[in-house]
Design a protein around this motif. Structure first.
Motif, PDB file in Angstrom:
ATOM      1  N   THR A  68     -62.848  25.499  22.042  1.00 41.72           N
ATOM      2  CA  THR A  68     -64.119  25.299  22.752  1.00 41.72           C
ATOM      3  C   THR A  68     -64.321  26.385  23.807  1.00 41.72           C
ATOM      4  O   THR A  68     -65.410  26.957  23.937  1.00 41.72           O
TER       5      THR A  68
ATOM      6  N   TYR E  75     -77.707  17.940  17.267  1.00 38.39           N
ATOM      7  CA  TYR E  75     -77.326  17.315  18.546  1.00 38.39           C
ATOM      8  C   TYR E  75     -78.470  16.531  19.179  1.00 38.39           C
ATOM      9  O   TYR E  75     -78.458  16.276  20.366  1.00 38.39           O
ATOM     10  N   ARG E  77     -81.163  17.419  20.088  1.00 37.83           N
ATOM     11  CA  ARG E  77     -81.850  18.183  21.152  1.00 37.83           C
ATOM     12  C   ARG E  77     -83.349  18.040  20.965  1.00 37.83           C
ATOM     13  O   ARG E  77     -83.842  17.990  19.846  1.00 37.83           O
TER      14      ARG E  77
ATOM     15  N   PRO F  16     -70.492  20.982  33.029  1.00 38.05           N
ATOM     16  CA  PRO F  16     -69.309  20.775  32.181  1.00 38.05           C
ATOM     17  C   PRO F  16     -68.493  19.562  32.626  1.00 38.05           C
ATOM     18  O   PRO F  16     -67.998  18.806  31.785  1.00 38.05           O
ATOM     19  N   GLU F  65     -64.102  15.143  21.146  1.00 39.97           N
ATOM     20  CA  GLU F  65     -65.426  14.691  21.599  1.00 39.97           C
ATOM     21  C   GLU F  65     -66.063  15.756  22.497  1.00 39.97           C
ATOM     22  O   GLU F  65     -67.270  16.029  22.399  1.00 39.97           O
ATOM     23  N   PHE F  66     -65.257  16.357  23.362  1.00 40.33           N
ATOM     24  CA  PHE F  66     -65.805  17.341  24.304  1.00 40.33           C
ATOM     25  C   PHE F  66     -66.367  18.549  23.562  1.00 40.33           C
ATOM     26  O   PHE F  66     -67.385  19.113  23.955  1.00 40.33           O
ATOM     27  N   ARG F  67     -65.689  18.936  22.503  1.00 40.77           N
ATOM     28  CA  ARG F  67     -66.194  20.073  21.717  1.00 40.77           C
ATOM     29  C   ARG F  67     -67.635  19.818  21.272  1.00 40.77           C
ATOM     30  O   ARG F  67     -68.496  20.695  21.392  1.00 40.77           O
ATOM     31  N   THR F  68     -67.910  18.620  20.795  1.00 38.03           N
ATOM     32  CA  THR F  68     -69.255  18.261  20.345  1.00 38.03           C
ATOM     33  C   THR F  68     -70.232  18.296  21.515  1.00 38.03           C
ATOM     34  O   THR F  68     -71.343  18.839  21.405  1.00 38.03           O
ATOM     35  N   ALA F  70     -69.913  19.964  24.345  1.00 42.24           N
ATOM     36  CA  ALA F  70     -70.055  21.349  24.827  1.00 42.24           C
ATOM     37  C   ALA F  70     -71.027  22.127  23.939  1.00 42.24           C
ATOM     38  O   ALA F  70     -71.875  22.883  24.417  1.00 42.24           O
ATOM     39  N   GLU F  71     -70.902  21.925  22.631  1.00 40.95           N
ATOM     40  CA  GLU F  71     -71.764  22.607  21.679  1.00 40.95           C
ATOM     41  C   GLU F  71     -73.219  22.158  21.873  1.00 40.95           C
ATOM     42  O   GLU F  71     -74.142  22.976  21.862  1.00 40.95           O
ATOM     43  N   ALA F  72     -73.403  20.849  22.058  1.00 41.74           N
ATOM     44  CA  ALA F  72     -74.752  20.308  22.269  1.00 41.74           C
ATOM     45  C   ALA F  72     -75.401  20.940  23.492  1.00 41.74           C
ATOM     46  O   ALA F  72     -76.614  21.146  23.539  1.00 41.74           O
ATOM     47  N   ASN F  73     -74.574  21.262  24.489  1.00 42.86           N
ATOM     48  CA  ASN F  73     -75.072  21.818  25.747  1.00 42.86           C
ATOM     49  C   ASN F  73     -75.031  23.343  25.770  1.00 42.86           C
ATOM     50  O   ASN F  73     -75.209  23.941  26.836  1.00 42.86           O
ATOM     51  N   ASN F  74     -74.799  23.928  24.589  1.00 42.48           N
ATOM     52  CA  ASN F  74     -74.659  25.381  24.495  1.00 42.48           C
ATOM     53  C   ASN F  74     -73.676  25.906  25.533  1.00 42.48           C
ATOM     54  O   ASN F  74     -73.877  26.952  26.127  1.00 42.48           O
ATOM     55  N   TYR F  75     -72.604  25.121  25.720  1.00 39.92           N
ATOM     56  CA  TYR F  75     -71.490  25.482  26.605  1.00 39.92           C
ATOM     57  C   TYR F  75     -71.921  25.674  28.055  1.00 39.92           C
ATOM     58  O   TYR F  75     -71.224  26.309  28.825  1.00 39.92           O
TER      59      TYR F  75
END
Lengths: 78, 78, 78, 78, 78, 78
Positions: A68, E75, E77, F16, F65-68, F70-75
Protein backbone atom coordinates in the motif's frame (compact mmCIF):
# COMPACT_ATOMS: atom_id res chain seq x y z
CA UNK A 1 -7.93 3.08 19.54
CA UNK A 2 -6.91 3.68 23.11
CA UNK A 3 -5.43 7.09 22.43
CA UNK A 4 -6.14 9.91 20.05
CA UNK A 5 -2.48 10.17 19.07
CA UNK A 6 -2.10 10.94 15.35
CA UNK A 7 0.73 8.75 14.05
CA UNK A 8 -0.21 8.50 10.36
CA UNK A 9 -0.21 11.91 8.76
CA UNK A 10 0.66 10.66 5.29
CA UNK A 11 1.59 7.53 3.33
CA UNK A 12 4.22 9.47 1.39
CA UNK A 13 7.85 8.82 2.29
CA UNK A 14 11.08 10.16 0.79
CA UNK A 15 12.65 6.75 0.10
CA UNK A 16 11.71 3.04 -0.19
CA UNK A 17 13.67 2.41 3.00
CA UNK A 18 11.48 4.89 4.89
CA UNK A 19 8.50 3.16 3.31
CA UNK A 20 9.62 -0.12 4.91
CA UNK A 21 9.91 1.59 8.29
CA UNK A 22 6.39 2.99 7.88
CA UNK A 23 5.01 -0.45 6.96
CA UNK A 24 6.52 -1.91 10.14
CA UNK A 25 5.08 0.96 12.17
CA UNK A 26 1.62 0.39 10.66
CA UNK A 27 1.68 -3.27 11.64
CA UNK A 28 2.79 -2.45 15.18
CA UNK A 29 0.18 0.27 15.62
CA UNK A 30 -2.60 -2.17 14.74
CA UNK A 31 -1.45 -4.54 17.43
CA UNK A 32 -1.23 -1.60 19.84
CA UNK A 33 -4.79 -0.61 18.93
CA UNK A 34 -6.07 -4.07 19.88
CA UNK A 35 -3.82 -4.65 22.90
CA UNK A 36 -2.85 -1.36 24.56
CA UNK A 37 -1.46 -2.69 27.87
CA UNK A 38 2.35 -2.07 27.76
CA UNK A 39 3.21 -5.04 30.00
CA UNK A 40 1.13 -7.51 27.97
CA UNK A 41 2.50 -6.10 24.70
CA UNK A 42 6.08 -6.55 25.93
CA UNK A 43 5.43 -10.16 26.95
CA UNK A 44 3.73 -10.94 23.62
CA UNK A 45 6.58 -9.31 21.71
CA UNK A 46 9.12 -11.53 23.44
CA UNK A 47 7.00 -14.49 22.45
CA UNK A 48 6.62 -13.81 18.74
CA UNK A 49 10.20 -12.55 18.31
CA UNK A 50 11.47 -16.00 19.23
CA UNK A 51 8.89 -18.04 17.30
CA UNK A 52 9.80 -18.54 13.66
CA UNK A 53 6.21 -19.14 12.51
CA UNK A 54 5.05 -15.89 14.13
CA UNK A 55 8.00 -13.98 12.69
CA UNK A 56 7.04 -15.18 9.21
CA UNK A 57 3.42 -14.16 9.84
CA UNK A 58 4.64 -10.72 10.96
CA UNK A 59 6.70 -10.42 7.78
CA UNK A 60 3.54 -11.13 5.80
CA UNK A 61 1.68 -8.28 7.48
CA UNK A 62 4.59 -5.91 6.76
CA UNK A 63 4.66 -7.06 3.11
CA UNK A 64 0.95 -6.24 2.74
CA UNK A 65 1.28 -2.84 4.40
CA UNK A 66 4.36 -2.06 2.29
CA UNK A 67 2.46 -2.76 -0.90
CA UNK A 68 0.00 0.00 0.00
CA UNK A 69 2.80 2.40 0.92
CA UNK A 70 4.74 1.61 -2.27
CA UNK A 71 1.66 2.18 -4.40
CA UNK A 72 0.94 5.50 -2.64
CA UNK A 73 4.48 6.59 -3.49
CA UNK A 74 4.23 5.38 -7.08
CA UNK A 75 7.02 2.93 -6.18
CA UNK A 76 9.47 5.84 -5.75
CA UNK A 77 10.05 5.73 -9.50
CA UNK A 78 12.14 8.68 -10.71
CA UNK B 1 15.08 -1.13 13.05
CA UNK B 2 18.16 -2.05 15.04
CA UNK B 3 20.57 -0.43 12.61
CA UNK B 4 20.47 2.53 10.31
CA UNK B 5 21.85 0.51 7.42
CA UNK B 6 20.22 1.49 4.12
CA UNK B 7 19.52 -1.72 2.22
CA UNK B 8 16.60 -0.64 0.01
CA UNK B 9 17.68 2.15 -2.30
CA UNK B 10 15.21 1.29 -5.05
CA UNK B 11 12.57 -1.26 -6.08
CA UNK B 12 13.88 -1.20 -9.65
CA UNK B 13 15.88 -4.24 -10.80
CA UNK B 14 17.37 -5.11 -14.18
CA UNK B 15 15.67 -8.50 -14.52
CA UNK B 16 12.78 -10.55 -13.03
CA UNK B 17 15.36 -12.87 -11.49
CA UNK B 18 16.93 -9.97 -9.61
CA UNK B 19 13.41 -8.99 -8.59
CA UNK B 20 12.98 -12.42 -6.96
CA UNK B 21 16.25 -11.95 -5.07
CA UNK B 22 15.07 -8.54 -3.85
CA UNK B 23 11.73 -10.00 -2.70
CA UNK B 24 13.57 -12.63 -0.66
CA UNK B 25 15.84 -9.94 0.80
CA UNK B 26 12.83 -7.82 1.77
CA UNK B 27 11.24 -10.72 3.63
CA UNK B 28 14.50 -11.48 5.46
CA UNK B 29 15.10 -7.86 6.41
CA UNK B 30 11.67 -7.65 8.07
CA UNK B 31 12.48 -10.64 10.21
CA UNK B 32 15.86 -9.07 11.03
CA UNK B 33 14.11 -5.84 12.01
CA UNK B 34 11.96 -7.71 14.55
CA UNK B 35 14.60 -10.15 15.78
CA UNK B 36 18.11 -8.71 15.47
CA UNK B 37 20.05 -11.18 17.64
CA UNK B 38 22.27 -13.21 15.23
CA UNK B 39 22.28 -16.33 17.40
CA UNK B 40 18.50 -16.42 17.78
CA UNK B 41 18.03 -15.69 14.07
CA UNK B 42 20.31 -18.58 13.16
CA UNK B 43 18.43 -20.99 15.43
CA UNK B 44 15.05 -19.85 14.07
CA UNK B 45 16.30 -20.18 10.51
CA UNK B 46 17.30 -23.79 11.11
CA UNK B 47 13.83 -24.39 12.46
CA UNK B 48 11.76 -22.95 9.62
CA UNK B 49 14.05 -24.31 6.90
CA UNK B 50 13.17 -27.83 7.97
CA UNK B 51 9.45 -27.29 8.60
CA UNK B 52 7.35 -27.60 5.46
CA UNK B 53 4.47 -25.47 6.78
CA UNK B 54 6.84 -22.63 7.64
CA UNK B 55 8.60 -22.91 4.27
CA UNK B 56 5.25 -22.53 2.53
CA UNK B 57 4.43 -19.52 4.72
CA UNK B 58 7.82 -18.02 3.81
CA UNK B 59 7.07 -18.56 0.13
CA UNK B 60 3.82 -16.65 0.60
CA UNK B 61 5.64 -13.64 2.02
CA UNK B 62 8.09 -13.69 -0.89
CA UNK B 63 5.19 -13.91 -3.37
CA UNK B 64 3.58 -10.81 -1.82
CA UNK B 65 6.83 -8.84 -1.81
CA UNK B 66 7.54 -9.91 -5.40
CA UNK B 67 4.19 -8.61 -6.56
CA UNK B 68 5.17 -5.13 -5.36
CA UNK B 69 8.61 -5.38 -6.98
CA UNK B 70 7.13 -6.65 -10.25
CA UNK B 71 4.61 -3.82 -10.35
CA UNK B 72 7.33 -1.24 -9.64
CA UNK B 73 9.24 -2.62 -12.62
CA UNK B 74 6.17 -2.69 -14.85
CA UNK B 75 6.66 -6.47 -14.96
CA UNK B 76 9.91 -6.04 -16.92
CA UNK B 77 7.81 -5.83 -20.09
CA UNK B 78 9.88 -4.80 -23.10
CA UNK C 1 20.15 -18.31 -3.53
CA UNK C 2 22.38 -21.35 -3.46
CA UNK C 3 23.09 -21.26 -7.19
CA UNK C 4 23.40 -18.57 -9.79
CA UNK C 5 21.07 -20.43 -12.13
CA UNK C 6 18.79 -18.03 -14.04
CA UNK C 7 15.34 -19.61 -14.09
CA UNK C 8 13.15 -16.51 -14.47
CA UNK C 9 13.95 -14.74 -17.72
CA UNK C 10 10.48 -13.27 -18.16
CA UNK C 11 6.99 -13.22 -16.66
CA UNK C 12 5.46 -13.40 -20.14
CA UNK C 13 3.92 -16.72 -21.19
CA UNK C 14 2.06 -17.73 -24.32
CA UNK C 15 -1.05 -19.04 -22.56
CA UNK C 16 -2.82 -18.91 -19.15
CA UNK C 17 -1.97 -22.58 -18.69
CA UNK C 18 1.73 -21.82 -19.05
CA UNK C 19 1.20 -18.98 -16.61
CA UNK C 20 -0.09 -21.50 -14.05
CA UNK C 21 3.00 -23.65 -14.57
CA UNK C 22 5.22 -20.60 -14.06
CA UNK C 23 3.37 -19.67 -10.85
CA UNK C 24 3.97 -23.17 -9.48
CA UNK C 25 7.64 -22.96 -10.49
CA UNK C 26 8.01 -19.60 -8.73
CA UNK C 27 6.61 -21.01 -5.50
CA UNK C 28 8.92 -24.04 -5.68
CA UNK C 29 11.99 -21.95 -6.44
CA UNK C 30 11.43 -19.85 -3.32
CA UNK C 31 11.37 -22.96 -1.18
CA UNK C 32 14.50 -24.17 -2.96
CA UNK C 33 16.18 -20.83 -2.23
CA UNK C 34 15.55 -21.24 1.51
CA UNK C 35 16.15 -25.00 1.74
CA UNK C 36 18.61 -26.17 -0.93
CA UNK C 37 19.42 -29.65 0.43
CA UNK C 38 17.82 -32.16 -2.02
CA UNK C 39 17.28 -34.86 0.61
CA UNK C 40 15.57 -32.51 3.05
CA UNK C 41 13.47 -30.98 0.26
CA UNK C 42 12.29 -34.44 -0.81
CA UNK C 43 11.30 -35.38 2.74
CA UNK C 44 9.46 -32.08 3.24
CA UNK C 45 7.68 -32.49 -0.07
CA UNK C 46 6.38 -35.92 0.95
CA UNK C 47 5.12 -34.32 4.13
CA UNK C 48 3.19 -31.40 2.67
CA UNK C 49 1.83 -33.41 -0.28
CA UNK C 50 -0.09 -35.59 2.16
CA UNK C 51 -1.22 -32.86 4.54
CA UNK C 52 -4.41 -31.15 3.40
CA UNK C 53 -3.77 -27.94 5.36
CA UNK C 54 -0.33 -27.57 3.79
CA UNK C 55 -1.69 -28.31 0.33
CA UNK C 56 -4.22 -25.54 0.76
CA UNK C 57 -1.47 -23.18 1.94
CA UNK C 58 0.59 -24.14 -1.14
CA UNK C 59 -2.39 -23.39 -3.36
CA UNK C 60 -2.59 -19.94 -1.78
CA UNK C 61 1.03 -19.19 -2.67
CA UNK C 62 0.42 -20.31 -6.25
CA UNK C 63 -2.70 -18.12 -6.44
CA UNK C 64 -0.69 -15.06 -5.34
CA UNK C 65 2.15 -15.77 -7.79
CA UNK C 66 -0.36 -16.38 -10.59
CA UNK C 67 -1.98 -13.00 -10.01
CA UNK C 68 1.37 -11.32 -10.74
CA UNK C 69 1.94 -13.47 -13.83
CA UNK C 70 -1.60 -12.83 -15.10
CA UNK C 71 -1.21 -9.10 -14.65
CA UNK C 72 2.15 -9.12 -16.46
CA UNK C 73 0.45 -10.86 -19.37
CA UNK C 74 -2.53 -8.48 -19.33
CA UNK C 75 -4.64 -11.55 -18.49
CA UNK C 76 -3.95 -13.02 -21.95
CA UNK C 77 -6.84 -10.93 -23.27
CA UNK C 78 -7.06 -11.01 -27.04
CA UNK D 1 2.08 -31.15 -13.57
CA UNK D 2 1.36 -34.83 -13.80
CA UNK D 3 -0.51 -34.57 -17.09
CA UNK D 4 -0.34 -32.33 -20.11
CA UNK D 5 -4.09 -31.74 -20.02
CA UNK D 6 -4.95 -28.16 -20.95
CA UNK D 7 -7.65 -27.02 -18.53
CA UNK D 8 -7.13 -23.25 -18.58
CA UNK D 9 -7.67 -21.90 -22.07
CA UNK D 10 -8.79 -18.47 -20.93
CA UNK D 11 -9.60 -16.39 -17.84
CA UNK D 12 -12.62 -14.90 -19.59
CA UNK D 13 -16.04 -16.13 -18.47
CA UNK D 14 -19.53 -15.07 -19.50
CA UNK D 15 -20.80 -14.30 -16.00
CA UNK D 16 -19.51 -13.66 -12.45
CA UNK D 17 -21.00 -16.98 -11.41
CA UNK D 18 -18.91 -18.80 -14.01
CA UNK D 19 -15.95 -16.81 -12.74
CA UNK D 20 -16.53 -18.27 -9.25
CA UNK D 21 -16.61 -21.78 -10.70
CA UNK D 22 -13.34 -21.10 -12.53
CA UNK D 23 -11.71 -19.78 -9.33
CA UNK D 24 -12.68 -22.99 -7.51
CA UNK D 25 -11.32 -25.05 -10.41
CA UNK D 26 -8.03 -23.16 -10.33
CA UNK D 27 -7.58 -23.85 -6.63
CA UNK D 28 -8.38 -27.55 -7.10
CA UNK D 29 -6.03 -27.91 -10.07
CA UNK D 30 -3.12 -26.56 -8.03
CA UNK D 31 -3.71 -29.18 -5.38
CA UNK D 32 -3.96 -31.82 -8.12
CA UNK D 33 -0.65 -30.60 -9.55
CA UNK D 34 1.10 -31.16 -6.22
CA UNK D 35 -0.73 -34.36 -5.19
CA UNK D 36 -1.84 -36.33 -8.24
CA UNK D 37 -2.70 -39.66 -6.56
CA UNK D 38 -6.53 -40.01 -6.76
CA UNK D 39 -6.80 -42.11 -3.59
CA UNK D 40 -4.74 -39.70 -1.50
CA UNK D 41 -6.59 -36.71 -2.94
CA UNK D 42 -9.94 -38.27 -2.00
CA UNK D 43 -8.81 -38.95 1.56
CA UNK D 44 -7.44 -35.43 1.94
CA UNK D 45 -10.62 -33.95 0.54
CA UNK D 46 -12.72 -35.77 3.12
CA UNK D 47 -10.43 -34.35 5.76
CA UNK D 48 -10.54 -30.69 4.81
CA UNK D 49 -14.26 -30.72 3.96
CA UNK D 50 -15.03 -31.52 7.59
CA UNK D 51 -12.48 -29.19 9.19
CA UNK D 52 -13.75 -25.64 9.56
CA UNK D 53 -10.27 -24.07 9.68
CA UNK D 54 -9.30 -25.78 6.44
CA UNK D 55 -12.58 -24.81 4.79
CA UNK D 56 -11.90 -21.16 5.66
CA UNK D 57 -8.36 -21.48 4.27
CA UNK D 58 -9.81 -22.98 1.07
CA UNK D 59 -12.24 -20.07 0.81
CA UNK D 60 -9.26 -17.70 1.03
CA UNK D 61 -7.55 -19.38 -1.91
CA UNK D 62 -10.75 -19.15 -3.96
CA UNK D 63 -11.11 -15.45 -3.04
CA UNK D 64 -7.57 -14.74 -4.30
CA UNK D 65 -8.08 -16.68 -7.53
CA UNK D 66 -11.44 -14.97 -8.08
CA UNK D 67 -9.86 -11.55 -7.79
CA UNK D 68 -7.61 -12.39 -10.76
CA UNK D 69 -10.53 -13.78 -12.76
CA UNK D 70 -12.71 -10.75 -11.95
CA UNK D 71 -9.98 -8.36 -13.01
CA UNK D 72 -9.42 -10.26 -16.26
CA UNK D 73 -13.12 -9.87 -16.99
CA UNK D 74 -13.16 -6.20 -16.04
CA UNK D 75 -15.56 -7.20 -13.24
CA UNK D 76 -18.22 -8.11 -15.82
CA UNK D 77 -19.23 -4.44 -15.87
CA UNK D 78 -21.71 -3.67 -18.61
CA UNK E 1 -20.96 -26.88 -7.14
CA UNK E 2 -23.67 -29.08 -5.78
CA UNK E 3 -26.49 -27.03 -7.26
CA UNK E 4 -26.96 -24.95 -10.35
CA UNK E 5 -28.41 -22.09 -8.35
CA UNK E 6 -27.26 -18.72 -9.71
CA UNK E 7 -26.44 -16.54 -6.70
CA UNK E 8 -23.92 -14.12 -8.23
CA UNK E 9 -25.55 -12.14 -11.03
CA UNK E 10 -23.34 -9.09 -10.62
CA UNK E 11 -20.58 -7.61 -8.45
CA UNK E 12 -22.29 -4.21 -8.56
CA UNK E 13 -24.07 -3.07 -5.40
CA UNK E 14 -25.83 0.19 -4.56
CA UNK E 15 -23.83 0.95 -1.42
CA UNK E 16 -20.58 -0.06 0.38
CA UNK E 17 -22.70 -1.70 3.07
CA UNK E 18 -24.36 -3.94 0.48
CA UNK E 19 -20.88 -4.65 -0.84
CA UNK E 20 -19.89 -5.97 2.62
CA UNK E 21 -22.95 -8.22 2.65
CA UNK E 22 -22.02 -9.54 -0.80
CA UNK E 23 -18.44 -10.23 0.33
CA UNK E 24 -19.73 -12.26 3.28
CA UNK E 25 -22.09 -14.15 0.96
CA UNK E 26 -19.25 -14.95 -1.43
CA UNK E 27 -17.15 -16.42 1.37
CA UNK E 28 -20.07 -18.52 2.62
CA UNK E 29 -20.94 -19.77 -0.86
CA UNK E 30 -17.40 -21.07 -1.36
CA UNK E 31 -17.64 -23.08 1.83
CA UNK E 32 -21.06 -24.34 0.71
CA UNK E 33 -19.55 -25.38 -2.63
CA UNK E 34 -16.94 -27.54 -0.88
CA UNK E 35 -19.16 -28.86 1.93
CA UNK E 36 -22.80 -29.01 0.87
CA UNK E 37 -24.19 -31.20 3.66
CA UNK E 38 -26.45 -28.91 5.78
CA UNK E 39 -25.90 -30.86 9.01
CA UNK E 40 -22.09 -30.81 8.70
CA UNK E 41 -22.13 -27.14 7.69
CA UNK E 42 -24.18 -26.26 10.77
CA UNK E 43 -21.81 -28.13 13.09
CA UNK E 44 -18.76 -26.52 11.49
CA UNK E 45 -20.34 -23.09 11.74
CA UNK E 46 -20.90 -23.51 15.47
CA UNK E 47 -17.25 -24.45 15.75
CA UNK E 48 -15.68 -21.53 13.92
CA UNK E 49 -18.11 -18.96 15.38
CA UNK E 50 -16.72 -19.68 18.84
CA UNK E 51 -13.05 -19.94 17.90
CA UNK E 52 -11.30 -16.57 17.79
CA UNK E 53 -8.54 -17.74 15.43
CA UNK E 54 -11.09 -19.04 12.92
CA UNK E 55 -13.18 -15.88 13.20
CA UNK E 56 -10.10 -13.81 12.34
CA UNK E 57 -9.37 -16.12 9.39
CA UNK E 58 -12.98 -15.68 8.22
CA UNK E 59 -12.60 -11.92 8.46
CA UNK E 60 -9.53 -12.19 6.23
CA UNK E 61 -11.50 -14.01 3.54
CA UNK E 62 -14.24 -11.38 3.69
CA UNK E 63 -11.63 -8.60 3.43
CA UNK E 64 -10.20 -10.18 0.27
CA UNK E 65 -13.62 -10.67 -1.32
CA UNK E 66 -14.62 -7.12 -0.40
CA UNK E 67 -11.57 -5.70 -2.14
CA UNK E 68 -12.78 -7.26 -5.40
CA UNK E 69 -16.34 -6.00 -4.86
CA UNK E 70 -15.10 -2.49 -3.97
CA UNK E 71 -12.93 -2.35 -7.07
CA UNK E 72 -15.81 -3.52 -9.26
CA UNK E 73 -17.89 -0.67 -7.87
CA UNK E 74 -15.10 1.89 -8.28
CA UNK E 75 -15.20 2.21 -4.47
CA UNK E 76 -18.67 3.76 -4.67
CA UNK E 77 -16.99 7.12 -5.31
CA UNK E 78 -19.46 9.80 -6.27
CA UNK F 1 -26.01 -9.71 9.48
CA UNK F 2 -27.89 -9.77 12.74
CA UNK F 3 -28.98 -6.17 12.52
CA UNK F 4 -29.86 -3.80 9.74
CA UNK F 5 -27.61 -1.09 11.19
CA UNK F 6 -25.84 0.85 8.43
CA UNK F 7 -22.26 1.35 9.58
CA UNK F 8 -20.47 1.75 6.23
CA UNK F 9 -21.82 4.76 4.39
CA UNK F 10 -18.63 5.46 2.51
CA UNK F 11 -15.00 4.34 2.14
CA UNK F 12 -13.87 7.98 1.94
CA UNK F 13 -12.11 9.41 4.99
CA UNK F 14 -10.52 12.81 5.59
CA UNK F 15 -7.10 11.48 6.65
CA UNK F 16 -4.99 8.30 6.53
CA UNK F 17 -5.37 8.01 10.29
CA UNK F 18 -9.16 7.91 9.94
CA UNK F 19 -8.65 5.33 7.20
CA UNK F 20 -6.82 3.11 9.71
CA UNK F 21 -9.70 3.47 12.16
CA UNK F 22 -12.16 2.50 9.42
CA UNK F 23 -10.08 -0.57 8.48
CA UNK F 24 -10.13 -1.73 12.10
CA UNK F 25 -13.89 -1.14 12.25
CA UNK F 26 -14.41 -3.16 9.06
CA UNK F 27 -12.52 -6.12 10.50
CA UNK F 28 -14.49 -5.96 13.75
CA UNK F 29 -17.84 -5.69 11.98
CA UNK F 30 -17.15 -8.87 10.03
CA UNK F 31 -16.52 -10.77 13.22
CA UNK F 32 -19.70 -9.25 14.67
CA UNK F 33 -21.62 -10.39 11.61
CA UNK F 34 -20.53 -14.00 12.16
CA UNK F 35 -20.70 -14.01 15.97
CA UNK F 36 -23.31 -11.55 17.25
CA UNK F 37 -23.59 -12.72 20.87
CA UNK F 38 -22.03 -9.94 23.04
CA UNK F 39 -20.91 -12.31 25.81
CA UNK F 40 -19.18 -14.72 23.43
CA UNK F 41 -17.60 -11.83 21.52
CA UNK F 42 -16.18 -10.39 24.74
CA UNK F 43 -14.69 -13.73 25.78
CA UNK F 44 -13.18 -14.26 22.33
CA UNK F 45 -11.74 -10.77 22.33
CA UNK F 46 -9.97 -11.39 25.62
CA UNK F 47 -8.53 -14.52 24.08
CA UNK F 48 -7.12 -13.08 20.88
CA UNK F 49 -5.88 -9.86 22.55
CA UNK F 50 -3.48 -11.92 24.66
CA UNK F 51 -2.37 -14.36 21.96
CA UNK F 52 0.47 -13.03 19.82
CA UNK F 53 -0.30 -15.26 16.84
CA UNK F 54 -3.92 -14.10 16.77
CA UNK F 55 -2.89 -10.47 17.14
CA UNK F 56 -0.63 -10.83 14.12
CA UNK F 57 -3.47 -12.46 12.18
CA UNK F 58 -5.75 -9.57 13.17
CA UNK F 59 -3.13 -7.10 11.94
CA UNK F 60 -3.13 -8.90 8.60
CA UNK F 61 -6.89 -8.47 8.23
CA UNK F 62 -6.58 -4.76 9.04
CA UNK F 63 -3.74 -4.40 6.50
CA UNK F 64 -5.94 -5.91 3.78
CA UNK F 65 -8.94 -3.74 4.65
CA UNK F 66 -6.72 -0.65 4.80
CA UNK F 67 -5.41 -1.31 1.31
CA UNK F 68 -8.98 -1.07 -0.02
CA UNK F 69 -9.66 2.10 1.99
CA UNK F 70 -6.38 3.70 0.88
CA UNK F 71 -7.11 2.93 -2.76
CA UNK F 72 -10.64 4.36 -2.45
CA UNK F 73 -9.09 7.56 -1.11
CA UNK F 74 -6.40 7.66 -3.80
CA UNK F 75 -3.90 7.29 -0.94
CA UNK F 76 -4.83 10.75 0.38
CA UNK F 77 -2.33 12.20 -2.11
CA UNK F 78 -2.52 15.97 -2.27
Amino acid sequence: MASNEVWLESLITATPQEGRALAILMARKTIGAIQSDPEIKKALREKYATDSAQLIASAEVVAIEFRTVAEANNYWRK
